[in-house]
Enzyme design. Structure first.
Site, PDB file in Angstrom:
ATOM      1  N   GLY A   1     -30.959  24.897 -22.341  1.00 21.97           N
ATOM      2  CA  GLY A   1     -30.664  26.119 -21.617  1.00 21.97           C
ATOM      3  C   GLY A   1     -30.129  27.213 -22.519  1.00 21.97           C
TER       4      GLY A   1
ATOM      5  N   LYS B   1     -41.980  17.272 -33.626  1.00 17.73           N
ATOM      6  CA  LYS B   1     -40.855  17.836 -32.877  1.00 17.73           C
ATOM      7  C   LYS B   1     -39.554  17.357 -33.499  1.00 17.73           C
ATOM      8  CE  LYS B   1     -39.213  18.962 -28.306  1.00 17.73           C
ATOM      9  NZ  LYS B   1     -39.508  18.941 -26.863  1.00 17.73           N
TER      10      LYS B   1
ATOM     11  N   GLY C   1     -34.580   9.966 -19.929  1.00 15.91           N
ATOM     12  CA  GLY C   1     -34.949   8.688 -20.526  1.00 15.91           C
ATOM     13  C   GLY C   1     -36.428   8.431 -20.688  1.00 15.91           C
ATOM     14  N   LEU C   2     -37.234   9.500 -20.707  1.00 10.13           N
ATOM     15  CA  LEU C   2     -38.680   9.387 -20.956  1.00 10.13           C
ATOM     16  C   LEU C   2     -39.406   8.437 -20.007  1.00 10.13           C
ATOM     17  CD1 LEU C   2     -38.738   9.239 -24.874  1.00 10.13           C
ATOM     18  CD2 LEU C   2     -38.980  11.240 -23.410  1.00 10.13           C
TER      19      LEU C   2
ATOM     20  N   CYS D   1     -36.415   8.966 -32.568  1.00 12.72           N
ATOM     21  CA  CYS D   1     -36.361   7.587 -32.084  1.00 12.72           C
ATOM     22  C   CYS D   1     -36.046   6.631 -33.231  1.00 12.72           C
ATOM     23  CB  CYS D   1     -37.681   7.193 -31.426  1.00 12.72           C
ATOM     24  SG  CYS D   1     -39.080   7.183 -32.555  1.00 12.72           S
TER      25      CYS D   1
ATOM     26  N   GLY E   1     -35.648  26.707 -27.151  1.00 15.33           N
ATOM     27  CA  GLY E   1     -34.225  26.463 -26.989  1.00 15.33           C
ATOM     28  C   GLY E   1     -33.577  27.623 -26.257  1.00 15.33           C
TER      29      GLY E   1
ATOM     30  N   THR F   1     -33.074  18.858 -27.547  1.00 19.50           N
ATOM     31  CA  THR F   1     -31.755  19.057 -26.955  1.00 19.50           C
ATOM     32  C   THR F   1     -30.625  18.624 -27.893  1.00 19.50           C
ATOM     33  OG1 THR F   1     -31.889  16.881 -25.896  1.00 19.50           O
ATOM     34  CG2 THR F   1     -32.604  18.788 -24.604  1.00 19.50           C
TER      35      THR F   1
ATOM     36  N   GLY G   1     -38.551  25.805 -21.605  1.00 23.08           N
ATOM     37  CA  GLY G   1     -38.163  24.482 -21.129  1.00 23.08           C
ATOM     38  C   GLY G   1     -37.335  24.520 -19.869  1.00 23.08           C
ATOM     39  N   THR G   2     -36.020  24.584 -20.012  1.00 19.41           N
ATOM     40  CA  THR G   2     -35.118  24.500 -18.869  1.00 19.41           C
ATOM     41  C   THR G   2     -35.396  25.558 -17.819  1.00 19.41           C
ATOM     42  OG1 THR G   2     -33.403  23.547 -20.276  1.00 19.41           O
ATOM     43  CG2 THR G   2     -32.673  24.521 -18.215  1.00 19.41           C
TER      44      THR G   2
END
Length: 298
Positions: free
Chosen positions: A216, A164, A72-73, A130, A242, A192, A264-265
């Site tokens: 992931g 992005k 949730g940033l 957003c 990704g 994601t 990332g993950t």
């Protein structure tokens, strides 16, 4: 030496926004982190105009070959970031890319102007997944909205603007083309994928927000396809991401035309993932010298 939008990189591996807390890492590893930083550039957690507490817990749920998150940033907001986080991030030994998100063009513009004015910031990443109150649409889901946002922001700074992209649209390449028409310097993808999980112990949604974003290794084939389609549609540099966990994974994105890749993950499992992926990537790209077999003259 690789580069991204004119920014020189020691290698083509950076981090995905929100997956590596450099300030927290320095508290754990000390100044040794500065001597051996795992990424060629650092992308900050996404900041918003005002502070955000983030979503209700539970925020993370492991899945086969991936992870759902509904963070949730959470962030200190623009002013808190500039006053508290930026002075610490400026000490990192690599270029700094600041990720921002807002819900109106005016708020995006305020963030871009304030952040771009700081000399320590090399580039700005625009997280466009957003709502836009002008149209009720998600900016990153509509090519014309993305183009209009970039047309508003492009005159505000000469620093690179990296858009992005969201993968949760029918045609990400069309959105990338809108970003290019508006004046973007690069695009990064993928973010994601929307997903939901059920907690078997309760039968209720596993995440406090009800749903989250899947990341992931499970998403890598989707990411590769979207990078391929975006590469065919635009001439902008691409940061591919990704499901990258190895140098071999990274090499696949570069083979499809990405200028750089983001881990990332995998950072949650291995804080040194960036360095490891870069080293494995260098090895995988190094030409293999095959010796001539010795001739048997007998």
């Amino acid at each position: 030496m690789p580069e991204l939008c004119g920014i020189e990189l020691a290698h083509p591996v950076i981090n995905a926004s929100g997956t590596y807390d450099a300030i927290a890492a320095r508290k754990v590893f000390g100044d040794a982190l500065l001597d051996d930083f795992p990424f060629a550039a650092f992308v900050s957690k996404t900041i918003t105009p005002e502070p955000r507490a983030g979503n209700a817990p539970r925020r993370i749920w492991e899945t086969p070959s991936g992870m759902l998150n509904s963070i949730g940033l959470p962030n200190k907001g623009l002013e808190g970031f500039l006053a508290e986080d930026l002075p610490q991030l400026r000490e990192l030994p690599v270029p700094l890319i600041v990720s921002i998100m807002a819900t109106t063009r005016e708020e995006f513009a305020r963030c871009v102007e304030r952040v771009a004015a700081r000399r320590e910031v090399a580039a700005i990443e625009l997280n466009v997944s957003c709502p836009n109150v002008h149209s009720g649409l998600i900016v990153g889901e509509n090519p014309s909205e993305t183009e209009a946002l970039l047309q508003t922001l492009r005159p505000l700074s000469e620093k690179p603007l990296i858009v992005k992209l969201t993968p949760n649209v029918a045609d990400p390449a069309a959105v990338a083309a809108g970003a290019e028409r508006g004046g973007a310097d690069a695009v990064s993808l993928i973010n994601t994928l929307k997903g939901t999980a059920i907690d078997p112990a309760t039968g209720a949604p596993a995440l406090g927000n009800g749903y989250g974003g899947l990341s992931g290794p499970a998403v890598r084939p989707v990411a590769l396809e979207q990078v391929r389609s975006v590469r065919a549609a635009v001439g902008l540099p691409i940061v591919g991401m990704g499901g990258i966990a190895t140098g071999g994974d990274a090499a696949e994105f570069l083979a499809l035309g990405a200028a750089a890749v983001a881990v990332g993950t995998e950072n949650f499992r291995d804080p040194r993932a960036g360095s490891r992926v870069a080293e494995e990537l260098e090895s995988s790209l190094r030409p293999v010298r095959i010796s001539e077999p010795a001739l048997d003259l007998d």
